[in-house]
Scaffold this motif. Sequence first.
Motif, mmCIF file in Angstrom:
data_model
loop_
_atom_site.group_PDB
_atom_site.id
_atom_site.type_symbol
_atom_site.label_atom_id
_atom_site.label_comp_id
_atom_site.label_asym_id
_atom_site.label_seq_id
_atom_site.Cartn_x
_atom_site.Cartn_y
_atom_site.Cartn_z
ATOM 1 N N GLY A 42 0.666 -1.328 0.071
ATOM 2 C CA GLY A 42 0.160 -0.060 -0.001
ATOM 3 C C GLY A 42 0.774 1.355 0.001
ATOM 4 N N GLY A 43 2.225 1.199 -0.302
ATOM 5 C CA GLY A 43 2.931 2.399 0.097
ATOM 6 C C GLY A 43 3.409 2.841 -1.554
ATOM 7 N N SER A 44 3.991 3.819 -1.654
ATOM 8 C CA SER A 44 4.395 4.253 -2.973
ATOM 9 C C SER A 44 5.572 3.505 -3.363
ATOM 10 C CB SER A 44 4.764 5.968 -2.936
ATOM 11 O OG SER A 44 6.045 6.227 -1.980
ATOM 12 N N GLY A 45 6.411 2.964 -2.606
ATOM 13 C CA GLY A 45 7.809 2.448 -3.003
ATOM 14 C C GLY A 45 8.819 3.307 -3.182
ATOM 15 N N ALA A 46 8.606 4.472 -2.917
ATOM 16 C CA ALA A 46 9.488 5.855 -3.164
ATOM 17 C C ALA A 46 10.899 5.664 -2.449
ATOM 18 C CB ALA A 46 8.952 6.889 -3.035
ATOM 19 N N GLY A 47 10.855 5.005 -1.314
ATOM 20 C CA GLY A 47 11.966 4.779 -0.544
ATOM 21 C C GLY A 47 12.318 3.452 -0.338
ATOM 22 N N THR A 48 13.405 3.274 0.578
ATOM 23 C CA THR A 48 13.700 1.914 0.834
ATOM 24 C C THR A 48 12.659 1.489 1.836
ATOM 25 O OG1 THR A 48 15.326 0.470 1.564
ATOM 26 C CG2 THR A 48 15.353 2.518 2.603
ATOM 27 N N ASN A 49 12.838 0.018 2.200
ATOM 28 C CA ASN A 49 11.908 -0.129 3.573
ATOM 29 C C ASN A 49 12.685 -0.941 4.553
ATOM 30 O OD1 ASN A 49 11.594 -3.063 2.519
ATOM 31 N ND2 ASN A 49 10.778 -2.139 0.712
ATOM 32 N N PRO A 50 12.242 -1.414 5.408
ATOM 33 C CA PRO A 50 12.868 -1.988 6.698
ATOM 34 C C PRO A 50 13.445 -3.500 6.090
ATOM 35 C CG PRO A 50 11.028 -1.164 7.570
ATOM 36 C CD PRO A 50 10.774 -0.941 6.101
ATOM 37 N N GLU A 51 12.502 -4.281 5.372
ATOM 38 C CA GLU A 51 12.721 -5.362 4.819
ATOM 39 C C GLU A 51 14.265 -5.296 4.120
ATOM 40 O OE1 GLU A 51 9.214 -5.209 6.602
ATOM 41 O OE2 GLU A 51 9.623 -4.187 4.724
ATOM 42 N N GLN A 52 14.168 -4.553 3.318
ATOM 43 C CA GLN A 52 15.526 -4.196 2.403
ATOM 44 C C GLN A 52 16.620 -3.969 3.226
ATOM 45 O OE1 GLN A 52 14.039 -0.950 -0.062
ATOM 46 N NE2 GLN A 52 13.817 -2.292 -1.756
ATOM 47 N N LEU A 53 16.531 -3.148 4.262
ATOM 48 C CA LEU A 53 17.668 -2.814 5.116
ATOM 49 C C LEU A 53 18.080 -4.138 6.211
ATOM 50 C CD1 LEU A 53 16.333 0.991 6.570
ATOM 51 C CD2 LEU A 53 18.314 0.285 4.995
ATOM 52 N N PHE A 54 16.978 -4.878 6.297
ATOM 53 C CA PHE A 54 17.368 -5.944 6.993
ATOM 54 C C PHE A 54 18.048 -7.054 6.133
ATOM 55 C CE2 PHE A 54 15.881 -10.254 8.777
ATOM 56 C CZ PHE A 54 16.690 -10.276 10.045
ATOM 57 N N ALA A 55 17.590 -7.125 4.740
ATOM 58 C CA ALA A 55 18.200 -8.108 3.941
ATOM 59 C C ALA A 55 19.776 -7.646 3.662
ATOM 60 C CB ALA A 55 17.412 -8.093 2.717
ATOM 61 N N ALA A 56 19.984 -6.135 3.481
ATOM 62 C CA ALA A 56 21.324 -5.707 3.514
ATOM 63 C C ALA A 56 21.983 -6.097 4.433
ATOM 64 C CB ALA A 56 21.185 -4.430 3.280
ATOM 65 N N GLY A 57 21.752 -5.852 5.778
ATOM 66 C CA GLY A 57 22.315 -6.327 6.978
ATOM 67 C C GLY A 57 22.647 -7.872 7.308
ATOM 68 N N TYR A 58 21.641 -8.563 6.904
ATOM 69 C CA TYR A 58 21.817 -9.915 6.898
ATOM 70 C C TYR A 58 22.775 -10.445 5.993
ATOM 71 C CZ TYR A 58 20.293 -14.542 8.729
ATOM 72 O OH TYR A 58 19.958 -15.804 9.218
ATOM 73 N N SER A 59 22.666 -10.063 4.914
ATOM 74 C CA SER A 59 23.598 -10.585 3.731
ATOM 75 C C SER A 59 25.026 -10.191 3.871
ATOM 76 C CB SER A 59 23.088 -10.269 2.232
ATOM 77 O OG SER A 59 23.433 -8.812 2.151
ATOM 78 N N ALA A 60 25.386 -8.999 4.422
ATOM 79 C CA ALA A 60 26.622 -8.488 4.701
ATOM 80 C C ALA A 60 27.216 -9.272 5.966
ATOM 81 C CB ALA A 60 26.660 -7.105 4.998
ATOM 82 N N CYS A 61 26.364 -9.504 6.922
ATOM 83 C CA CYS A 61 26.809 -10.145 8.064
ATOM 84 C C CYS A 61 27.096 -11.845 7.737
ATOM 85 C CB CYS A 61 25.823 -10.146 9.333
ATOM 86 S SG CYS A 61 26.273 -10.918 10.975
ATOM 87 N N PHE A 62 26.152 -12.247 6.825
ATOM 88 C CA PHE A 62 26.431 -13.680 6.605
ATOM 89 C C PHE A 62 27.649 -14.034 5.549
ATOM 90 C CE2 PHE A 62 25.560 -17.883 4.827
ATOM 91 C CZ PHE A 62 24.735 -18.360 5.773
ATOM 92 N N GLN A 63 27.949 -13.015 4.877
ATOM 93 C CA GLN A 63 29.271 -13.186 4.080
ATOM 94 C C GLN A 63 30.188 -13.191 5.022
ATOM 95 O OE1 GLN A 63 29.600 -13.015 0.505
ATOM 96 N NE2 GLN A 63 31.648 -13.583 0.974
#
Length: 141
Positions: A42-63
């Motif tokens: 239901g959003g505009s999708g104009a910014g990032t979202n918490p799930e993207q931030l979590f995915a970024a953090g998790y992928s970096a940490c896992f690497q």
Amino acid sequence: MSIQPVDVLYTAVATAENGRDGKVASSDGQLEVVVNPPKEMGGSGAGTNPEQLFAAGYSACFQGALGVVARQEKADISGSTVTAEVGIGKTPEGGFGLKVAIRADIPNVDAATAQALVEKAHQVCPYSSATRGNIEVTVSA
């Protein structure tokens, strides 16, 4: 499951304004992003979202965890990447929950070795430890 004590080496601090439709900034000024729900929610999708931030953090940490394991196993993970897919959806209880799929591409080892490395990394990654038993997380190479 018991909570393990942690000897804290670093603490990240971030503040959100207006929840999922506002902004998030780190206390050190290194991160400031506009957050907005995705169109699917239901959003505009104009910014990032918490799930993207979590995915970024998790992928970096896992690497990073994969690197620790690879050094222990003397495996060559140069050129490897880790992708985290974080899904959000409704739970049967009526709330919202997360689901994560971690995929590692490790070009310099065979498939069995890659999968073994990923499974070991899943045991040492702090994000994996934090989510274990709380949300569905799958790992694959």
